[in-house]
Design a protein around this motif. Sequence first.
Motif, PDB file in Angstrom:
ATOM      1  N   ASN A  33       1.052  -9.406  -1.397  1.00 27.53           N
ATOM      2  CA  ASN A  33       0.182  -8.322  -0.960  1.00 27.53           C
ATOM      3  C   ASN A  33      -0.600  -8.728   0.283  1.00 27.53           C
ATOM      4  N   VAL A  60      -0.944  -1.480   2.495  1.00 28.41           N
ATOM      5  CA  VAL A  60      -0.697  -1.718   1.079  1.00 28.41           C
ATOM      6  C   VAL A  60      -2.021  -1.682   0.323  1.00 28.41           C
ATOM      7  N   PRO A 101      -3.248  -4.898  -5.528  1.00 24.51           N
ATOM      8  CA  PRO A 101      -2.550  -4.857  -6.817  1.00 24.51           C
ATOM      9  C   PRO A 101      -3.494  -4.383  -7.920  1.00 24.51           C
ATOM     10  N   PHE A 149       1.809  -3.432  -7.213  1.00 22.91           N
ATOM     11  CA  PHE A 149       1.445  -2.528  -6.123  1.00 22.91           C
ATOM     12  C   PHE A 149       2.718  -1.955  -5.526  1.00 22.91           C
TER      13      PHE A 149
END
Length: 120
Positions: A80, A90, A93, A102
């Motif tokens: 991530n 993004v 998570p 995610f």
Amino acid sequence: MRLNHLNLAVSDVLQTQQFLQTHFGFQPLTKGSPVLTILRDDNGLVLTLSNFNKATEVTYPPDFHIGFIQDNQEEVNMINKQLKDAGFDVEAPRSSHNSWTFYFRAPGGLLIEVLHLNPM
């Protein structure tokens, strides 16, 4: 029997190939072209990326995605961060459907999930 070959239609074959090589360790089996490339992961999955119709946009059903299962939550967090540092949009998570996960949209239009499955 195991799934060992998958073809995905993408809007930009070479950009998607580069993304998968850089962030998920895929290796090319062919030189690659704007129409077709063949990749392999370290578990032997052969992934082809294609754009035979030279589409500028590829549309999959809303829930369609590919997933990369990681060994632990730390690996999910690391990927991530790497994606954020590389400029990808993004979300952090989160815990969902018995996993630490995610989702994000990758080059070529693919929806990708990165996750760690929590033990039951």
